[in-house]
Write a protein that holds these residues in place. Structure first.
Motif, mmCIF file in Angstrom:
data_model
loop_
_atom_site.group_PDB
_atom_site.id
_atom_site.type_symbol
_atom_site.label_atom_id
_atom_site.label_comp_id
_atom_site.label_asym_id
_atom_site.label_seq_id
_atom_site.Cartn_x
_atom_site.Cartn_y
_atom_site.Cartn_z
ATOM 1 N N LEU A 372 0.829 -1.211 0.000
ATOM 2 C CA LEU A 372 0.000 0.000 0.000
ATOM 3 C C LEU A 372 0.861 1.258 0.000
ATOM 4 C CD1 LEU A 372 -2.785 -1.031 2.556
ATOM 5 C CD2 LEU A 372 -2.910 -1.049 0.062
ATOM 6 N N LEU A 373 2.031 1.168 0.666
ATOM 7 C CA LEU A 373 2.954 2.311 0.693
ATOM 8 C C LEU A 373 3.894 2.290 -0.503
ATOM 9 C CD1 LEU A 373 3.859 2.375 4.517
ATOM 10 C CD2 LEU A 373 2.093 3.668 3.311
ATOM 11 N N HIS A 374 3.669 1.361 -1.416
ATOM 12 C CA HIS A 374 4.358 1.199 -2.703
ATOM 13 C C HIS A 374 5.895 1.172 -2.593
ATOM 14 C CE1 HIS A 374 4.840 5.663 -2.823
ATOM 15 N NE2 HIS A 374 3.578 5.702 -2.444
ATOM 16 N N THR A 375 6.415 0.371 -1.649
ATOM 17 C CA THR A 375 7.865 0.226 -1.506
ATOM 18 C C THR A 375 8.222 -1.253 -1.453
ATOM 19 O OG1 THR A 375 7.959 2.281 -0.243
ATOM 20 C CG2 THR A 375 9.890 0.860 -0.159
ATOM 21 N N PHE A 376 9.208 -1.646 -2.282
ATOM 22 C CA PHE A 376 9.675 -3.031 -2.331
ATOM 23 C C PHE A 376 11.188 -3.012 -2.458
ATOM 24 C CE2 PHE A 376 10.748 -6.998 -4.510
ATOM 25 C CZ PHE A 376 10.048 -7.928 -3.767
ATOM 26 N N ILE A 379 12.428 0.133 -3.832
ATOM 27 C CA ILE A 379 11.918 0.491 -5.164
ATOM 28 C C ILE A 379 10.515 1.062 -5.018
ATOM 29 C CG2 ILE A 379 11.310 -0.397 -7.452
ATOM 30 C CD1 ILE A 379 13.331 -2.656 -6.956
ATOM 31 N N ASP A 380 10.250 2.185 -5.668
ATOM 32 C CA ASP A 380 8.926 2.803 -5.637
ATOM 33 C C ASP A 380 8.032 2.082 -6.637
ATOM 34 O OD1 ASP A 380 6.694 4.361 -5.557
ATOM 35 O OD2 ASP A 380 7.715 6.266 -5.853
ATOM 36 N N LEU A 381 7.126 1.226 -6.120
ATOM 37 C CA LEU A 381 6.279 0.420 -7.000
ATOM 38 C C LEU A 381 5.308 1.262 -7.815
ATOM 39 C CD1 LEU A 381 5.415 -2.586 -4.625
ATOM 40 C CD2 LEU A 381 7.193 -2.445 -6.374
ATOM 41 N N PRO A 388 0.588 -3.615 -12.561
ATOM 42 C CA PRO A 388 -0.641 -3.230 -13.269
ATOM 43 C C PRO A 388 -1.242 -1.951 -12.708
ATOM 44 C CG PRO A 388 -0.681 -5.572 -12.673
ATOM 45 C CD PRO A 388 0.504 -4.964 -11.972
ATOM 46 N N ASP A 389 -1.850 -1.172 -13.580
ATOM 47 C CA ASP A 389 -2.473 0.082 -13.147
ATOM 48 C C ASP A 389 -3.595 -0.171 -12.142
ATOM 49 O OD1 ASP A 389 -0.782 1.527 -14.750
ATOM 50 O OD2 ASP A 389 -2.165 1.596 -16.453
ATOM 51 N N GLY A 390 -4.269 -1.306 -12.283
ATOM 52 C CA GLY A 390 -5.337 -1.633 -11.342
ATOM 53 C C GLY A 390 -4.812 -1.810 -9.930
ATOM 54 N N LYS A 393 -3.930 1.519 -8.037
ATOM 55 C CA LYS A 393 -5.031 2.315 -7.486
ATOM 56 C C LYS A 393 -5.154 2.147 -5.965
ATOM 57 C CE LYS A 393 -7.806 2.248 -11.716
ATOM 58 N NZ LYS A 393 -9.093 1.809 -12.340
ATOM 59 N N PHE A 394 -4.656 1.006 -5.451
ATOM 60 C CA PHE A 394 -4.750 0.755 -4.011
ATOM 61 C C PHE A 394 -3.587 1.372 -3.241
ATOM 62 C CE2 PHE A 394 -7.062 -2.719 -6.033
ATOM 63 C CZ PHE A 394 -8.259 -2.707 -5.326
ATOM 64 N N MET A 395 -2.606 1.898 -3.948
ATOM 65 C CA MET A 395 -1.425 2.465 -3.285
ATOM 66 C C MET A 395 -1.731 3.872 -2.772
ATOM 67 S SD MET A 395 1.604 1.175 -5.855
ATOM 68 C CE MET A 395 1.810 -0.571 -6.221
ATOM 69 N N ILE A 396 -1.148 4.181 -1.630
ATOM 70 C CA ILE A 396 -1.378 5.489 -1.009
ATOM 71 C C ILE A 396 -0.331 6.457 -1.543
ATOM 72 C CG2 ILE A 396 -1.488 6.745 1.179
ATOM 73 C CD1 ILE A 396 -2.142 4.036 2.501
#
Length: 609
Positions: A372-376, A379-381, A388-390, A393-396
């Protein structure tokens, strides 16, 4: 809990305590420290056994780490193994100290080479006196050989080591630094060191061979702990009627009441007892009743203190919010995957398997929140094309009112956490003190929690501003009456007003700081992500621009692996300490939790404490 008061004839005490130990549910009030010579001796014996367990476990771990072949295991019982373990450990320590002294002597004797006491004695028999001297090499004058019989033994850039032979009555002239005649030559000291090393290896192997007794020592330690528990329970009795009877107090869970009474009412029991519901004044022990999920977090509650008999159990609240806070502070889905792998490894590790479910749960939560915080792994997911773009949409992402959405989310979570704490405080204040003494707590809860709820609903539903204003004024008036005038209807109104002013000062000055404390959830997650990205960037700078194979790939892997390992360790530390602080300080303070209860410790046969 049910409180039991026992009156027992002195001669029946031992059999009574034995039956209670077999029953395994009765917590007899007892001291945690030895009170007599017998219990003191037993505690010392337990300490010796536990110390031997640590020594043997460390030896086995060290041997496994060094891939050392295990020597033949020595078969012996627990008592003999413990005694031998401590004797060998002492001898190993003494041997190491002797080796250290020999190595120091060797460094002092090394410049003087090999010699024997007989050679020095023969020189003295010739009427000559050997003087061992050191001379700064830069000041050494070769003409000294014309003045004295000099033998240079060794020379370094700093010092020259020499022996000057003086005839009878001759005195040494000049600026020489004399040293004591070496007692033993370097080669003999070196031989002594080799002997000590061999002895040390033999003793270490002997100690390692005792590790086969670890299981039997553990079993005996548990048995000794049970005996100690039984002894402490016996020592806690109050002796009455000229020591012919003894009085005990014990506590057992209500659900075990039928079993307890069956044992106590047996004809051979010979026990007079009274059973009654435990009261707050009795300070009964606390047994936490948690489900499979919350049970994993009970260790955190015990770190602070178990609830008193009239307090609430904070474990369900800690379990949810500590899990969420930990995941936010970690903030990296990749690190969550590593925690899951570590949890699988802990399942196979002796002594750490009990922590595996907790680590697994924390890892899963970190994976979800990290996504959700788009970090792996730094790396900024949200910026990569292979997501996927879908899913994005759930990332903050983005900003709210000009601030990072993640920071605003942390503050919102903090407000919710504090509001729940205040609701809990109000509910348990009514249960504990009744309605009449709880209007002050209810007033503050209504003002803060009600105000937050009205504000949230007004923003979400776009309520009319006039209606919102009326509701807020009504909440303010009702809250003020409870806070300043009716906080406790049994007290003087003027005293209530003074207490209300004091509470207002404390709340106004403390509440804002409490809410702002939750920014650390955002800051720690952001710092971990940025540090991970920095290691990725450092490693990437070494890669060739064409992407072809190069030896620099090796350095890239080393930097990335080392960097993320270091970052994972720091993130885990921060993600443990700071969520713990938010629960122990912000939540407990606003919920009124004190944690002054005692842990429920029934007499049992298999005591592993």
């Amino acid at each position: 809990m049910t409180k039991y008061s026992f009156v027992i004839f002195h001669k029946d005490v031992a059999s009574f305590l034995g039956r209670m130990q077999e029953l395994g549910v009765m917590d007899i009030t007892r001291s945690t420290k030895p009170a007599t010579a017998d219990s003191k001796q037993l505690f010392e014996q337990i300490a010796e056994y536990k110390s031997a367990l640590r020594i043997l476990s460390d030896e086995r771990k060290q041997a496994a780490a060094q891939k050392k072949e295990l020597p033949p295991m020595e078969a012996c019982d627990a008592a003999v193994a413990v005694e031998k373990c401590h004797v060998l450990k002492k001898e190993i320590a003494e041997t190491k100290a002797e080796m250290l002294q020999l190595k120091s002597d060797f460094q002092e004797a090394l410049p003087w080479g090999a010699f024997t006491e007989d050679s020095i004695l023969r020189i003295k028999q010739l009427g000559l006196t050997p003087c061992f001297v050191t001379i700064p090499t830069r000041k050494f004058d070769p003409s000294i050989k014309e003045q004295y019989a000099v033998q240079i033994i060794s020379q370094t850039p700093e010092k020259t080591f020499a022996v000057i032979l003086l005839s009878k009555g001759e005195r040494l002239k000049g600026k020489f630094k004399t040293v004591d005649t070496p007692k033993i030559s370097a080669d003999r000291i070196e031989a002594g060191i080799a002997e000590k090393e061999k002895a040390l290896e033999d003793k270490s192997n002997s100690l390692l061979s005792l590790s086969s007794a670890i299981t039997s020592i553990e079993t005996e330690t548990s048995a000794l702990a049970s005996r100690a528990d039984l002894l402490l329970a016996g020592e806690s009795a109050q002796k009455k009627a000229e020591n012919t009877v003894e009085v005990f107090t014990g506590f057992a869970p209500k659900e075990s009441e039928a079993r307890v009474k069956e044992v106590l009412d047996a004809e051979e029991a010979g026990v007079y007892y009274i059973a009654e519901d435990a009261k707050v004044e009795d300070n009964p022990p606390i047994a936490l009743k948690n489900n499979r999920f919350t049970r994993m977090f009970s260790v955190l509650t015990d770190m602070y203190g178990r609830p008193a008999y009239n307090e609430f159990d904070p474990t369900p609240y800690i379990s949810v919010f500590f899990l969420l806070f930990f995941a936010l502070c970690m903030g990296d889905a990749g690190y969550g995957i590593l925690l899951i792998i570590i949890a699988f490894m802990l399942k196979k590790a002796k002594g750490a398997a009990s922590f595996a479910p907790l680590v697994m749960t924390l890892g899963i939560a970190t994976v979800v929140v990290g996504f959700l915080l788009h970090t792996f792994f730094g790396i900024d997911l949200s910026q990569v094309s292979w997501i996927p773009d879908g899913a994005k949409k759930f990332m903050i992402t983005g900003k709210i009112a000009g601030y990072d959405a993640q920071m605003v989310l942390s503050l919102i979570i903090g407000v919710v956490h504090i509001c729940i704490a205040m609701l809990v405080k109000a509910v348990y204040a009514v249960r504990k003190n009744g309605w009449g003494s709880s209007f002050g707590v209810i007033g503050w809860t209504l003002l803060i929690v009600g105000g937050v709820a009205v504000g949230a609903v007004a923003l979400a539903a776009n309520l009319d501003s006039k209606l919102v204003k009326i509701i807020v004024i009504a909440i303010g008036i009702v809250s003020a009456l409870g806070i300043f005038f009716f906080s406790d209807i049994h007290k003087n109104p003027l005293r209530n007003f003074g207490n209300g002013l004091w509470e207002t000062y404390n709340t106004v000055t403390g509440l804002l700081g409490d809410v702002l404390s939750y920014i650390r959830l955002y800051a720690l997650g952001l710092a971990g992500g940025m540090l991970g990205a920095a290691f990725n960037q450092l490693g990437g700078m070494l890669l060739p621009e064409d992407g072809g194979f190069s030896v620099m790939w090796i350095f890239f892997v080393l930097i990335v692996v080392f960097g993320h390992t270091l970052n994972l360790a720091m993130c885990c530390l921060g993600a443990f300490v700071h969520p713990l602080r938010l629960n122990f300080l912000e939540f407990f303070k606003n919920s009124g939790y004190e944690g002054s209860g005692k842990t429920y410790k029934p007499l049992t046969i298999n005591n592993n404490n």
